[in-house]
Scaffold this active site. Sequence first.
Site, PDB file in Angstrom:
ATOM      1  N   HIS A  84       0.812  -1.357   0.248  1.00  0.00           N
ATOM      2  CA  HIS A  84       0.107  -0.126  -0.137  1.00  0.00           C
ATOM      3  C   HIS A  84       0.830   1.201   0.071  1.00  0.00           C
ATOM      4  O   HIS A  84       1.837   1.401   0.650  1.00  0.00           O
ATOM      5  CB  HIS A  84      -0.766  -0.063   1.268  1.00  0.00           C
ATOM      6  CG  HIS A  84      -1.984   1.230   1.150  1.00  0.00           C
ATOM      7  ND1 HIS A  84      -2.899   1.103   0.699  1.00  0.00           N
ATOM      8  CD2 HIS A  84      -1.736   2.342   1.519  1.00  0.00           C
ATOM      9  CE1 HIS A  84      -3.667   2.440   0.774  1.00  0.00           C
ATOM     10  NE2 HIS A  84      -2.830   3.199   1.574  1.00  0.00           N
ATOM     11  N   ASP A 163     -14.762   2.633   7.710  1.00  0.00           N
ATOM     12  CA  ASP A 163     -13.899   3.670   7.271  1.00  0.00           C
ATOM     13  C   ASP A 163     -14.088   4.355   6.025  1.00  0.00           C
ATOM     14  O   ASP A 163     -13.885   5.730   6.057  1.00  0.00           O
ATOM     15  CB  ASP A 163     -12.400   2.760   6.815  1.00  0.00           C
ATOM     16  CG  ASP A 163     -11.352   3.647   6.187  1.00  0.00           C
ATOM     17  OD1 ASP A 163     -11.033   4.733   6.811  1.00  0.00           O
ATOM     18  OD2 ASP A 163     -11.303   3.731   4.955  1.00  0.00           O
ATOM     19  N   ARG A 170     -14.036  12.995   7.590  1.00  0.00           N
ATOM     20  CA  ARG A 170     -12.911  13.698   7.547  1.00  0.00           C
ATOM     21  C   ARG A 170     -12.625  14.544   6.595  1.00  0.00           C
ATOM     22  O   ARG A 170     -12.024  15.672   6.784  1.00  0.00           O
ATOM     23  CB  ARG A 170     -11.738  12.687   8.005  1.00  0.00           C
ATOM     24  CG  ARG A 170     -11.883  11.849   9.320  1.00  0.00           C
ATOM     25  CD  ARG A 170     -11.039  10.691   9.136  1.00  0.00           C
ATOM     26  NE  ARG A 170      -9.670  11.125   9.076  1.00  0.00           N
ATOM     27  CZ  ARG A 170      -8.901  10.073   8.441  1.00  0.00           C
ATOM     28  NH1 ARG A 170      -9.252   9.023   7.790  1.00  0.00           N
ATOM     29  NH2 ARG A 170      -7.545  10.391   8.052  1.00  0.00           N
ATOM     30  N   SER A 185      -7.132   4.173   9.342  1.00  0.00           N
ATOM     31  CA  SER A 185      -7.993   4.138   8.029  1.00  0.00           C
ATOM     32  C   SER A 185      -7.292   3.224   6.950  1.00  0.00           C
ATOM     33  O   SER A 185      -7.842   2.099   6.375  1.00  0.00           O
ATOM     34  CB  SER A 185      -8.077   5.570   7.482  1.00  0.00           C
ATOM     35  OG  SER A 185      -8.500   5.434   6.241  1.00  0.00           O
ATOM     36  N   LYS A 189      -8.328  -1.117   5.982  1.00  0.00           N
ATOM     37  CA  LYS A 189      -8.791  -1.864   4.682  1.00  0.00           C
ATOM     38  C   LYS A 189      -7.871  -3.008   4.356  1.00  0.00           C
ATOM     39  O   LYS A 189      -8.487  -3.820   3.871  1.00  0.00           O
ATOM     40  CB  LYS A 189      -8.550  -0.533   3.742  1.00  0.00           C
ATOM     41  CG  LYS A 189      -9.698   0.174   3.705  1.00  0.00           C
ATOM     42  CD  LYS A 189      -9.573   1.467   2.698  1.00  0.00           C
ATOM     43  CE  LYS A 189      -8.741   2.319   3.479  1.00  0.00           C
ATOM     44  NZ  LYS A 189      -8.956   3.886   2.860  1.00  0.00           N
TER      45      LYS A 189
END
Length: 440
Positions: A84, A163, A170, A185, A189
């Site tokens: 990621h 999320d 947010r 967050s 995931k």
Amino acid sequence: MPFHMVEFIEKKRDGGEHSEEELHHFIKGFTEGSIPDYQAAAWAMAVYFRGMTPIETQHLTLEMARSGETLDLHDVAPFIVDKHSSGGVGDKVTLTLGPVVASLGLPVGKMSGRALAHTGGTLDKLESIPGLNVNLTIEQFKELLKSVGLVIAGQTHDLAPADGKLYALRDVTGTVPSVPLIASSIMSKKIAGGADAIVLDVKVGSGAFMKTVPEAKELARLMVDIGAGLDRKMAAFITDMSQPLGNAVGNALEVREAIDALHGGGPSDFREIVVALAGEMLLLAGKAAGRDEARSLIERQLDNGEAWNKFVQFVAAQGGDVEAVENPDLLPAARIQEPLTAPVSGYISMLDALTVGRSELILGGAREKKGEPIDHAVGVVLHKKVGDWVEKGEPLMTIHANSRERFEEAKLFLLGAYEFSDDPPEVPPLIHDLILPEEK
Ligand code: URA
């Protein structure tokens, strides 16, 4: 103990620490809709100012991961490694890294995102390949993971829905840049997606969420500790995003660059990041004995055509036009391709990633709001980067645009990305650090 949302907000406002049980009630109520957005927003602002302890952040992560479906992919692959990036400009790493890792027999099933604001998104890049479908069901996702060993798709709504809801809130309440909220967050995931090992690429610099190395390290350390605390194998690189990664910025242009790298070429900074991240994935999966062996395996696959073959197989399996990747001249191309030239002679001392990323908004290659259409053909290709010498009038970059008006506006804007100096500037390191779990 009965749960009272007002008390929950007040506790964080006054700097208190939430229990696992309280966080469970909050995430459950917020996901179901019994806790309204205004209370959740007030709480997010309290977290922004007061922070969260690592254990609180871990509980929040797990609650968000469990707020919807959690994937178990072990029936199709014995060990799942994920990667990621925290988001950047010119970051096409997944497009090259996915095939190279999969070509070594390590299955890669990746749920990716779309471009938002100045940062690019893997799904948009892939959709510049005609026909390629990223909207897959979980069943299709699993089937391709099994048969091809590589699948890249959009995240389903059922994965960590808390999320999705909190992130949207947010986004409009000034509470995105909170380290524990970003960490939970991202990690929620990844955990819901069924990863056994996760390699993170935390970007730092003007084109990233984290603007300084200490901030990036804090985020990386927290995410590594959350993952390790949940028995995931973890590693996090801190990599430079003060200037764009590689030379191409823009969807189809980045696909071309990723293809060059899959043929053993491409810009050296881009290749280096792919080799480092992919190597770490092999290491975590136990497919290499050490970092040097992992690196040389990755380099071999890039140079011998195996990674390229896997990419072609992946494109075909997801309905993409193989001819267009075999002959990238068939990918979307912009009508106007003209240079931005150097206004003076000198060393390039700044090439601001944020400005280059924002130019995509002018050219139409990025979106301001979720769901807006984009032009896959537009973008820029850099010819010089920080530390290079340029003569006045020499091309700094080629701008790819589909309207004269947008071209002129982007050209003026992009000039603001550069600073020049008479003396060679300090070039920032490409990899600032590698954060690993602390030995127990
Ligand atoms: N990316 C995410 O997925 N979440 C954040 O909060 C920030 C970046």
